[in-house]
Motif scaffolding. Structure first.
Motif, short mmCIF file in Angstrom:
data_model
loop_
_atom_site.label_atom_id
_atom_site.label_comp_id
_atom_site.label_asym_id
_atom_site.label_seq_id
_atom_site.Cartn_x
_atom_site.Cartn_y
_atom_site.Cartn_z
N SER A 32 0.84 -1.21 0.00
CA SER A 32 0.00 0.00 0.00
C SER A 32 0.87 1.25 0.00
O SER A 32 0.53 2.27 -0.61
N ARG A 33 2.00 1.17 0.68
CA ARG A 33 2.93 2.30 0.71
C ARG A 33 3.46 2.58 -0.70
O ARG A 33 3.55 3.74 -1.12
N THR A 34 3.78 1.53 -1.42
CA THR A 34 4.26 1.67 -2.79
C THR A 34 3.18 2.27 -3.68
O THR A 34 3.45 3.14 -4.53
N PHE A 35 1.96 1.82 -3.50
CA PHE A 35 0.81 2.33 -4.26
C PHE A 35 0.68 3.83 -4.07
O PHE A 35 0.46 4.59 -5.02
N PHE A 36 0.84 4.30 -2.82
CA PHE A 36 0.76 5.72 -2.52
C PHE A 36 1.93 6.47 -3.16
O PHE A 36 1.75 7.54 -3.75
N LYS A 37 3.12 5.91 -3.07
CA LYS A 37 4.30 6.56 -3.65
C LYS A 37 4.20 6.70 -5.17
O LYS A 37 4.79 7.60 -5.76
N GLN A 38 3.45 5.79 -5.78
CA GLN A 38 3.28 5.84 -7.23
C GLN A 38 2.25 6.87 -7.67
O GLN A 38 2.03 7.06 -8.86
N GLY A 39 1.62 7.54 -6.69
CA GLY A 39 0.66 8.59 -7.00
C GLY A 39 -0.74 8.08 -7.31
O GLY A 39 -1.55 8.80 -7.92
N LYS A 40 -1.05 6.87 -6.87
CA LYS A 40 -2.34 6.26 -7.18
C LYS A 40 -3.38 6.44 -6.09
O LYS A 40 -4.53 6.01 -6.24
N ALA A 41 -2.99 7.05 -4.96
CA ALA A 41 -3.93 7.31 -3.86
C ALA A 41 -3.56 8.64 -3.21
O ALA A 41 -2.40 9.08 -3.27
N ALA A 42 -4.54 9.27 -2.59
CA ALA A 42 -4.31 10.60 -2.00
C ALA A 42 -4.03 10.55 -0.51
O ALA A 42 -3.54 11.53 0.06
N MET A 43 -4.34 9.43 0.15
CA MET A 43 -4.08 9.32 1.59
C MET A 43 -3.54 7.93 1.94
O MET A 43 -3.88 6.95 1.27
N TRP A 44 -2.75 7.89 2.98
CA TRP A 44 -2.19 6.63 3.50
C TRP A 44 -2.04 6.78 5.01
O TRP A 44 -1.53 7.80 5.50
N LEU A 45 -2.48 5.79 5.74
CA LEU A 45 -2.37 5.82 7.19
C LEU A 45 -1.40 4.73 7.62
O LEU A 45 -1.62 3.55 7.34
N GLY A 46 -0.32 5.14 8.28
CA GLY A 46 0.67 4.15 8.70
C GLY A 46 1.79 4.77 9.51
O GLY A 46 1.65 5.87 10.06
N TRP A 47 2.92 4.07 9.57
CA TRP A 47 4.01 4.47 10.46
C TRP A 47 4.73 5.73 10.00
O TRP A 47 4.97 5.92 8.81
#
Length: 451
Positions: free
Chosen positions: A266-281
């Motif tokens: 999921s972190r990679t997905f966010f880094k690729q610009g495919k999502a606007a929010m990520w909740l994690g460490w």
């Protein structure tokens, strides 16, 4: 016969006395400070988890200066994370004392506590202020009331978001789950990318439980009651779980692939610009803004905010740690304690983080993870980071950790599997009820419910 029994009794008493004396002699090392001269030339072996962790790399590079000051040599050994628990356990069972210090994941603590040296006497002797660490972080370094490690590396959850997208849509970082849902819907509808990217895949040390428990705890729910009976399937638990799952199955603001995503996916997905929010460490913040690791539109555009909470209730972040412990069979405990003190010192932690922000140390050594409240509230660190550490401090203060019990790996697998099943369409309440039955059987077999 009486004479033989008498000799046998005397032999037993002498053996008990020798064991007692030996035990007393071992304990004096933590009660009386050793002389500096007696520690010179000692070698302390530290077991680390491999993976290019900047903080660990910094320890290695700074060990030379520590040796110059103390005369104590430090030898670092790395092992793949998958082998860490086995290495610690094997050394503990064999009593070889191959390692003097070791890192471990907090949830491993209960199962390896028998191999770790309690540190309470060392801390008392050298007047270490344990109040420097957030309560939830310090708890993860304890077991059965004893301090079994020092919390040198700890993580707290944060919400990361695309500042450019939020500015374009004129929305603000959500403070409640309701706002997060509304923002996610608007983002998905107006931009075509996922509003948020969770991770629902089972296994991987129960990674899919961390975001779930943020929902659960902020709704006043919990995993166990005071008698260690599972209660995550009660009203609060069902409400929280349904809301977490609905990001995917009802609101459709999460990508379909998140059913198979672990935290890294999921972190990679966010880094690729495919999502606007990520909740994690929180440690991923520099990675998100690094142009060598994130897409062009992402790097430099990622902001941070506290974890949202249930409406009208306090938000609760997850806290996880990777503490450093002394092995009980270490042959160099006094020297090992000096190394442990050095690594866990507030000044060392602050120096690494400050130089990382100023980019005055090699990239491989850079690390923004600090664990002590004085450093989290440090003005210079917050000025350099735009207040990043103050937000982390607030989240640490409201943070909780997963249960520290020996049975947690089994319990975690049962709940993690249930989360995965619900994300692929199984109904929430019946699935939670089945998982609760499994967990209750695990706890019953472990003897928790005996009168």
């Amino acid at each position: 016969m009486r004479k033989r029994n008498g000799f046998r009794l005397i032999a037993i008493l002498m053996l008990i006395a020798s064991i007692t004396i030996a035990g007393c002699s071992k304990s004096t090392s933590s009660e009386t400070p050793p002389s500096k001269e007696s520690l010179k030339g000692k070698t302390v072996t530290v077991l680390l988890s491999a993976g290019g962790v900047g903080q660990f790399n910094a320890w290695k590079d700074r060990a030379k200066d520590f040796t110059k000051k103390t005369g104590i040599n430090v030898k670092f050994i790395e092992t793949p994370y998958e082998n860490l628990l086995q290495n610690i356990t094997t050394d503990g069972i064999s009593n070889r004392g191959e390692y003097d210090l070791t890192v471990y994941l907090d949830t491993m603590g209960p199962s390896i506590s028998q191999f770790l040296q309690p540190l309470d006497q060392y801390v008392k002797r050298d007047k270490i202020d344990l109040k420097e660490w957030p309560g939830a972080v310090l708890d993860e370094s304890k077991y059965n009331g004893k301090l079994i490690s020092m919390p040198v590396r700890a993580h707290v959850q944060m919400l990361f978001y695309r500042k450019d997208i939020f500015n374009k849509l004129q929305i603000t970082p959500p403070t409640t789950w309701a706002q997060l849902e509304d923002d996610s819907k608007k983002i998905t509808q107006d931009t075509g990318i996922s509003g948020i990217v969770p991770y629902y895949a089972p296994g991987n040390n129960g990674q899919n439980l961390y975001m779930w428990t943020a929902y659960l705890w902020s709704n006043g729910g919990d995993i166990f009651d005071k008698n260690m009976k599972p209660i995550f399937n009660n009203k609060q638990g069902v409400e929280a779980t349904q809301r977490y799952i609905d990001l995917l199955v009802k609101d459709k603001v999460a990508p379909q692939g998140s059913t198979t995503f672990g935290e890294q996916d999921s972190r990679t997905f966010f880094k690729q610009g495919k999502a606007a929010m990520w909740l994690g460490w929180w440690w991923v913040y520099p990675e998100f803004n690094n142009p060598e690791q994130s897409a062009k539109d992402v790097a430099g555009n990622v902001g941070y905010a506290p974890v949202p909470g249930w409406e009208g209730k306090q938000s609760t972040s997850n806290v996880s740690s990777f503490p450093l412990a002394m092995m009980k069979d270490s042959k160099n405990k006094d020297a090992a304690w000096e190394v442990l003190k050095w690594i866990s010192s507030s000044s060392e932690e602050l120096d690494i983080a400050t130089k990382s922000l100023k980019n005055t140390i090699p990239a491989k050594d850079q690390n923004l993870v600090v664990t002590q409240m004085t450093n989290l509230r440090n003005k210079q660190l917050n000025d350099l980071s735009g207040g990043f550490f103050n937000v982390a401090a607030d989240n640490f203060a409201n943070g909780r950790h997963l249960p520290l019990i020996k049975e947690w790996p089994q319990v975690s697998d049962a709940i993690s599997s249930a989360i995965s099943k619900m994300s692929t369409g199984q109904p929430v309440e019946p699935t939670l009820n089945e998982a609760a039955k499994q967990v209750e059987q695990i706890m019953k077999a472990a003897g928790y419910y005996k009168k």
